[in-house]
Design an enzyme around this catalytic site. Structure first.
Site, PDB file in Angstrom:
ATOM      1  N   ASP A  34       0.860  -1.184   0.000  1.00 55.07           N
ATOM      2  CA  ASP A  34       0.000   0.000   0.000  1.00 55.07           C
ATOM      3  C   ASP A  34       0.899   1.237   0.000  1.00 55.07           C
ATOM      4  OD1 ASP A  34       0.887   0.423   2.633  1.00 55.07           O
ATOM      5  OD2 ASP A  34      -0.918  -0.420   3.524  1.00 55.07           O
ATOM      6  N   SER A  35       0.301   2.411   0.097  1.00 54.67           N
ATOM      7  CA  SER A  35       1.093   3.645  -0.019  1.00 54.67           C
ATOM      8  C   SER A  35       2.136   3.779   1.090  1.00 54.67           C
ATOM      9  CB  SER A  35       0.184   4.871  -0.041  1.00 54.67           C
ATOM     10  OG  SER A  35      -0.623   4.914   1.110  1.00 54.67           O
TER      11      SER A  35
END
Length: 77
Positions: A34-35
């Protein structure tokens, strides 16, 4: 070899099996990054290769090979 170092970093950061990471492995779709993971990966790559990676440099990165090509263009190994 850059690929081996990148694969090791990804395996550690994303708790993946390093043996299953190939150049074609998709970082988000297959490894579940994810980010926040991407930020951690970038920081690890910067430390490992002693370079600074701009924030926007990873926007188009999809696969492990994309990271390797980016590093090969900027790192003397």
């Amino acid at each position: 070899m850059i690929f081996d170092k990148v694969a090791a970093i990804l395996a550690e950061q994303l708790e993946a099996d390093v043996e299953e990471i190939t150049p074609a492995t998709e970082i988000v779709r297959e490894l579940g990054a994810d980010s926040l993971d991407i930020v951690d990966i970038v920081m690890s790559l910067e430390d490992e290769f002693d370079i600074e990676i701009p924030d926007d440099a990873m926007e188009d990165v999809r696969t492990v090979e994309d990271i390797v090509k980016y590093l090969e263009a900027r790192v003397d190994e």
